[in-house]
Scaffold this active site. Structure first.
Site, short mmCIF file in Angstrom:
data_model
loop_
_atom_site.label_atom_id
_atom_site.label_comp_id
_atom_site.label_asym_id
_atom_site.label_seq_id
_atom_site.Cartn_x
_atom_site.Cartn_y
_atom_site.Cartn_z
N ILE A 167 0.83 -1.20 0.00
CA ILE A 167 0.00 0.00 0.00
C ILE A 167 0.87 1.26 0.00
CG2 ILE A 167 -1.99 -1.11 1.06
CD1 ILE A 167 -1.03 0.08 3.75
N GLY A 168 2.10 1.08 -0.44
CA GLY A 168 3.02 2.22 -0.47
C GLY A 168 4.13 2.06 0.53
N SER A 192 -0.01 -2.49 10.60
CA SER A 192 1.41 -2.91 10.63
C SER A 192 1.55 -4.41 10.59
CB SER A 192 2.13 -2.38 11.87
OG SER A 192 2.00 -1.00 11.98
N ARG A 193 0.59 -5.11 10.00
CA ARG A 193 0.63 -6.56 10.07
C ARG A 193 1.23 -7.22 8.81
NH1 ARG A 193 -2.50 -9.96 8.01
NH2 ARG A 193 -2.69 -11.25 9.87
N THR A 249 4.07 -7.09 6.88
CA THR A 249 5.41 -7.68 6.86
C THR A 249 5.56 -8.82 7.86
OG1 THR A 249 6.35 -5.67 5.96
CG2 THR A 249 7.88 -7.15 7.05
N LYS A 288 8.97 -7.27 13.00
CA LYS A 288 7.74 -6.75 13.61
C LYS A 288 7.26 -5.58 12.75
CE LYS A 288 9.85 -6.14 17.69
NZ LYS A 288 10.16 -6.05 19.14
N GLY A 289 6.04 -5.13 13.02
CA GLY A 289 5.45 -4.10 12.17
C GLY A 289 6.02 -2.72 12.42
N GLY A 301 4.71 0.00 10.31
CA GLY A 301 3.83 0.95 9.60
C GLY A 301 3.25 2.00 10.52
N GLU A 302 2.62 1.58 11.59
CA GLU A 302 1.98 2.57 12.46
C GLU A 302 2.97 3.30 13.38
OE1 GLU A 302 -0.60 0.20 10.81
OE2 GLU A 302 -1.66 1.69 11.96
#
Lengths: 207, 793, 326
Positions: free
Chosen positions: B499-500, B541-542, B544, B737-738, B740-741
């Site tokens: 998603i980018g 953030s799930r 990866t 671990k994630g 993203g967030e």
């Protein structure tokens, strides 16, 4: 007033070959058949009965003759009539820069430009930058420095950067900020863009 | 194969999921393993498509014979439709059909509280009708020709008012109308308690209480929500700007009552999601229905205003935090009362996780109410709840630190927690201490007083920090397939999407590492249900941590087959062989090696007719269970330097140092991009973004990108990422671990603390606009004129 | 956006002929297209002024001062050397307008005639007084950006950055209509809601702005433009101040202070000018001038902060122009 037509039952020309390419072609998969069904379009235009005017646009060095409604923006025409979908529609109000194209070398918002009002000028879109299939040094620098995330602002950013470097081959950080600030990014790629543009400037100066 | 139940979290919602335990999952790479591709700054593999305009987003899908759909939306925040007449609109030349509740199937929506088209409208922007026409302009022309009569109903736009006994009911009947629970989702707040908070406050030397208000924030993805639907016989193809191609496909199958296998959902590229594109939307269903009905493809692209009115948001929160500590800085009690506005239908507006989990505190209670209001429904928005919750909590920490005369960093270290206090489990790994140390060092936190002298005249410098926690474990379900071809190249087919966040690149790196191939020998497909095995939503953030182990397992299976093949060719036992940089080599004698492409040549053979035939090696992998005996979290700390002009109220954020730990560092280039992006979005929350609703009409008055303000290039600080590489072998086989967030979470808190440091007064409401800064200064002057009394419990 | 006919007007005369109640002028289009797309206007005809090349010029001579054709773009104004040399404050004001792309498109005439950015006015569903409706939504609503001076049944602020800067340089505006050409001080061109609640200036639907002219500043003239806005790109002013001081040593011979974003029109502050004229500029004099500029300010429920903000900004602009440290 024309009679209301029954919905057409003719099947659309979605080619199977194109359809399957999506999986095979990996990341570069382009699944979309760009060719518009000319006959159907003509019927649609007749149905709608909206007045049209004939115009001529010069985009990426090519001339196009088109029949457009005066209210269509340059952005709409690029995307939906010429299938130059690299130029993005985001705000449609000149508040984001995703639709930036170069008009006689200057960056402008194609969403605030009427197509009828864009004649007699040289227009350049993102597609024109790598028309020969090779990326422009700016585009390469954007990739190298990861100056993109979702990528939706990227074509506009690249075009604004091109205009900046054409005008100012050796921009300072402040020049870059000033030159590109009319382009919004929601993912937050700005810092990387600064680096990419500085790097590209160097590459371009060397060549 | 053994099946177990494993705990999986998505945006704070926890589920137990059945999963097969993989029998031959590769062991986690050792911490110090020398890896060839993982951890390297590989430029993202889809970069060339994105910089050239070649990448086709859903917005860019134009099919022949395609029709366009436009929505007519409720102009009222609460109303009943008394009559609806579409005949004038349908008579407009070029209009194909108008869909309303009268001619569409009875499809339930919003957890059975509403329908695809409801006759009761509960927010401005609620769908009333959809016009399909030969082009977008004609469809728009038809909208004002739809004649609707309404019975307007009383409405309420903020959660505190909505809770009052005389507020209008947004949903009639049900527990939410119980006395004292007006408009309260579920009829009661959600509660959490540990220890004894009264005792904790009694033990405290300092007790403070403050109320923090954060506004509703819209996602403002650059690509507005959109779909294109096309049928071929009974097969449906949908291009959808989504974070969830597979879940959208399942929803479509269920809603349209057609086989999952007959539906293909494609989203190779999406122009931002941030949580607003995690599930199916009404327009996608309507596009599919209309395309079937009219026998032509249908495209629907929301405009900017519709996106802001009806495509989700981060809810507004009113958070009252009470906190107590001893003179030495030890926290004794923390309580939170949160009132969050979920909008007109069920959603989540909790903010309590950081307060419950980040700092060691024996006595904690939280009471959180999700409240209906007559506005669009909230959706997860990058680090839901954590952004607001952390922004409030971190300010409370600073206020207490000041009372104790402790440095804010020392105060946080004093309350460092080595265990997950909610689940009573140790953490798998926790790199927060390192994030504090390395971040503080890079920032010059301990020498910041010297920089305070840079304050000039009315421009005051300030420094602040904040901590971040996020549940970045990921988990099942997630599947992957890897093919190795006869020329030594490989293709990865992974569930989930990019998603980018450069997920394609990360997954490709994982497969390349396992296979021992250079990255340029691989390609990857994500975001097409027809080409990829199942993956759950790409959010929270799930992606990866969920997909990387599946990709690695699939690659390992292929590698096993490759080594078998090579063993026969090289006359060595396969167990002695391994791969690196495109070669199969003998682990006992590394100079004995053979290019992988040579080994795989055997896969190609002829029939003697000149036709070439290919065998290929194929491996499948899936995400196994999460560890049951540890908590897996991502950690970080950010440090901010600001300059505030006390005469104009302008805040300039000069510098942010962002130190984050999310397990193994997969790609420092794209990881730093994630971090910079999070910081910039956090800055938007802190300084600019706020949905403004007009009380007199219920309408949002800033549903555009000028009045709804996202940071521009000239508003951002210098951002320095500190990437802490701490492979988490307990988390999963890749140790990731994630991420993203996490980077958006601490930014607003760090900025708020820095602003308070500069001003000597606090702004208890975001965004911190010049108006609010000047008002806070004014109020601060009044307050400081009176002697302050420390509150005691 | 309703369809329309698009007609080129190669001369002012032709434009006037083509104009009428159902027609609108288009030049840069940056504001007009926004209004069309929002459905705030639905003209049957757009009259394209850009076909008239005669209105695109920028000329300076010491005797005549600066003459700007209405079609001069903002970026031409911003980058012009004579402007930067003789009217640096004007260039500074232009530099903080909108974004580079907008400045490449937008024209001087269009900037002065742009419609308000009030978020109630810009919402097609809200029938506010400026659109001929019964209520000003700002009165009981979110009015943090609204007027503290000069409001009357409507509390918009004038959005132009260019106007205060030009007025501080004593600009005049020329526009033409069926009755011929008029020239008047730019300040007189703008009208508040008490005069006409649905328009911000005197221009009639069949009139065309042709030229802005500025006298050559006297020796010792120094100008400062200060703008506070939320974001450093795109945003209209939360508050702005244009200050032009004609200095003789430490004494101010003549002053022009004009505020932006405080009132429905660009807001000159003659009382402040009086305080400054003939005075030796000190922080105290600047403070008194700032107080005078804001005399009569009546904040609404959410914009009280604009009063101290404006005073601070006026004071700062004066001291900066006079070269006095605060």
């Amino acid at each position: 007033m024309p009679a209301r037509r029954k919905p057409t039952s003719s099947s659309f020309s979605f080619t199977r070959r194109r359809f399957l390419q999506g999986v095979a072609a990996g990341t570069a998969a382009a699944v979309v058949a760009p060719e518009l069904g000319r006959a159907q379009l003509q019927i649609d235009e007749e149905i709608s009965g909206q007045p049209r005017v004939a115009i001529r646009l010069r985009v990426n060095g090519r001339s196009y003759r088109l029949s457009v409604e005066p209210r269509w923006t340059l952005l709409d025409v690029l995307r939906n009539r010429l299938d130059l979908t690299g130029t993005k529609r985001v705000c449609d109000r000149g508040e984001c820069g995703a639709c930036t194209v170069l008009r006689d070398g200057k960056p402008v918002y194609s969403c605030l430009t009427l197509a009828v009002d864009a004649q007699d000028s040289d227009l350049e879109t993102i597609e024109g930058l790598s028309a020969d299939g090779r990326l422009h040094p700016l585009q390469e620098a954007f990739v190298r420095h990861d100056a993109l995330q979702c990528g939706f602002c990227t074509p506009g950013m690249v075009m604004a950067s091109k205009a900046l470097l054409d005008r100012n081959p050796q921009p300072s950080l402040d020049d870059i900020k000033e030159g590109l600030c009319g382009n919004l990014c929601k993912c937050g790629t700005y810092t990387k863009i600064f680096r990419a543009v500085q790097d590209a400037a160097q590459t371009l100066r060397r060549s | 194969m053994a099946k177990v139940l494993t705990r999986v979290e998505l945006n704070g919602v926890v589920n137990d999921v059945w999963v097969e335990v993989p029998e031959n999952e590769p062991a986690a790479w050792p911490k110090q393993a020398e890896l060839a591709v993982l951890g390297k700054p590989l430029p993202r593999v889809d970069g060339p498509d994105k910089v050239s305009g070649r990448a086709k987003y859903t917005h860019d899908v134009n099919l022949s014979h395609m029709l366009w759909m436009k929505f007519f939306r409720s102009p009222y925040p609460h109303a009943r439709i008394t009559s609806l007449d579409t005949s004038r609109a349908e008579a407009l030349p070029g209009v194909k059909r108008v869909y309303t509740y009268e001619n569409t199937p009875d499809i339930s929506w919003y957890a059975n509280r509403s329908k695809l088209f409801d006759t009761t409208l509960r927010f401005v922007g609620d769908e009333v009708a959809a016009v399909v026409a030969v082009d977008e302009h004609i469809a728009a022309d038809a909208l004002p020709l739809i004649d609707v009569e309404y019975e307007e109903m009383p409405y309420v736009l903020d959660a505190e008012t909505a809770l009052s006994p005389d507020a209008p009911a947004i949903h009639e009947g049900g527990p939410q109308d119980a006395p004292g629970a007006r408009n309260l989702q579920g009829g009661r707040p959600s509660l959490y308690t540990r220890g004894d908070v009264e005792k904790g406050f009694a033990e405290a030397d300092f007790v403070i209480e403050h109320t923090f208000r954060s506004p509703c924030q819209v996602h403002a993805c650059l690509e507005t929500h959109c779909s294109v639907a096309a049928w071929q016989g009974d097969k449906l193809t949908v291009w959808d700007s989504t974070q969830a191609v597979h879940p959208v496909r399942e929803s479509l199958a269920q809603i349209l009552n057609i086989p999952i296998a007959n539906i293909r959902v494609i989203c190779l590229y999406s122009g931002g999601g941030f949580g607003s594109k995690l599930w199916i939307n009404k327009y996608t269903v309507l596009a599919a229905l209309a395309a079937r009905d009219l026998g032509r493809p249908v495209k629907v692209t929301l405009d900017r205003e519709e996106d802001a009115l009806a495509m989700g948001n981060r809810p507004a929160n009113v958070m009252t935090i009470r906190a107590g500590c001893k003179r030495d800085g030890t926290l004794t009690a923390l309580t939170l009362k949160n009132i969050g506005s979920v909008g007109a239908y069920n959603a989540g507006a909790g903010v309590g996780t950081p307060l419950r989990e980040v700092y060691r505190c024996p006595n904690v209670s939280t009471e959180e109410s999700n409240v209906y209001i007559n506005a669009d429904v909230a959706r997860p928005h990058r680090a839901p709840g954590h952004v607001q919750g952390t922004w409030g909590l971190e300010q409370v920490l600073d206020i207490l630190a000041e009372k104790c005369g402790l440095d804010p960093l020392d105060f946080r270290l004093r309350n460092y927690s080595d265990t997950d206090q909610v689940r009573n489990l140790p953490y798998s790994t926790k790199g927060l201490r390192e994030a504090y140390e390395k971040g503080a060092e890079k920032f010059g936190w301990r020498d910041r007083t010297a920089r305070q002298a840079l304050s000039r005249g009315p421009k005051k410098r300030g420094f602040g920090l904040a901590t971040q926690i996020w549940g970045g474990a990921g988990g099942p379900p997630g599947y992957a397939v890897v093919n190795l071809y006869s020329d030594g190249t490989a293709a990865v087919f992974s569930g989930g999407q990019d998603i980018g966040s450069a997920t394609r690149t990360s997954m490709l790196q994982v497969a390349a590492e396992e296979l021992g191939l250079p990255a340029d020998k691989l390609s990857i497909v994500m975001g097409d249900t027809q080409g990829t095995p199942y993956g759950f939503v790409s959010g929270g953030s799930r992606t990866t941590p969920s997909q990387a182990p599946a990709v690695r397992m699939a690659a390992a299976e292929v590698k096993g087959q490759l080594l078998e093949l090579a063993g026969k060719q090289m006359n060595l036992p396969a167990q002695r062989l391994s791969t690196r940089e495109g070669y199969v080599f003998d682990t006992q004698n590394p100079s004995t090696r053979k290019p992988i492409a040579e080994v795989t040549k055997e896969l190609q053979f002829g029939f003697g007719t000149g036709d070439r035939v290919q065998n290929m090696l194929i491996g499948k992998g899936w995400r196994g269970p999460n560890p049951a005996d540890v908590s897996v979290n991502s950690w970080g700390a950010q440090f901010a330097e600001v300059e505030v002009d006390i005469e104009t109220g302008e805040i300039r954020v000069l510098r942010i140092v962002a130190a984050h730990e999310a397990g193994r560092l997969v790609n420092p280039l794209t990881a730093s991009s994630q971090i910079e992006g999070g910081v910039i979005q956090g800055l938007g929350f802190a300084l600019f973004e706020e949905r403004v609703l007009n009380n007199a009409s219920g309408r949002m008055v800033n549903a555009n990108l000028h009045d709804y303000k996202i940071p521009t290039m000239k508003d951002i600080p210098e951002i320095e990422s500190v990437l802490i590489d701490l492979p988490d072998a307990r988390a999963n086989s890749v140790g990731v671990k994630g991420l993203g967030e996490p980077p958006i979470i601490p930014t607003p808190g760090a900025i708020a603390n820095a602003v308070a440091d500069a001003l000597g007064v606090r702004v208890f409401e975001t965004p911190m606009t010049p108006q609010r800064v000047l008002e806070a200064l004014e109020k601060g002057l009044v307050l400081r004129a009176q002697p302050e009394e420390g509150r005691r419990a | 956006m309703r369809n329309f006919e698009f007609v080129n007007a190669p001369t002012t005369e032709r434009a006037i002929e083509l104009l009428g109640p159902q027609a609108k002028l288009i030049a840069g289009g940056t504001d007009l297209l926004d209004e069309l797309k929002e459905g705030l206007i639905a003209p049957e005809r757009l009259v394209n002024l850009k076909a008239n090349r005669a209105l695109k010029y920028l000329r300076f001579s010491p005797s005549e001062g600066l003459r700007l054709g209405a079609l001069t773009t903002l970026s031409e104004l911003e980058t012009d050397r004579t402007v930067r040399e003789h009217y640096p404050m004007l260039a500074a004001a232009v530099r903080v307008i909108a974004s580079p792309q907008i400045r490449n498109m937008a024209t001087v005439g269009g900037n002065l005639c742009q419609r308000p950015r009030c978020w109630y006015y810009r919402n097609d569903a809200l029938h506010c007084t400026r659109k001929g409706g019964p209520i000003c939504y700002a009165v009981s609503g979110e009015n943090q950006y609204h007027a503290i001076l000069g409001g009357h049944l409507c509390f918009i602020v004038h959005p132009s950055d260019l106007a205060p800067a030009l007025m501080a340089y004593d600009a005049r505006i020329s526009y033409a209509g069926p009755g011929g050409r008029k020239t008047l001080p730019l300040g007189e061109f703008f009208v508040g809601p008490a005069v006409n609640i649905t328009r911000e200036n005197l221009l009639q639907p069949n009139e065309v702005v042709e030229e802005i002219s500025l006298p050559t500043p006297a020796a010792g003239t120094r100008g400062v433009y200060l703008k506070v806005r939320d974001r450093n790109t795109w945003d209209f002013a939360t508050l702005s101040v244009a200050a032009v001081l004609e200095m003789d040593g430490a004494t101010c011979r003549r002053a022009r202070i004009v505020l932006g974003a405080v009132a429905p029109v660009p807001w000159p502050a003659p009382d402040a000018d009086k305080v400054l004229t003939g005075a030796r500029i000190t922080p105290e004099v600047a403070r008194r001038a700032a107080d005078a500029a804001l005399r009569g300010a009546r904040p609404m429920s959410h914009n009280a902060h604009k009063v101290p903000l404006a005073k601070n900004l006026v004071r700062r602009a004066i001291l900066k122009a006079a070269g006095v440290s605060p």
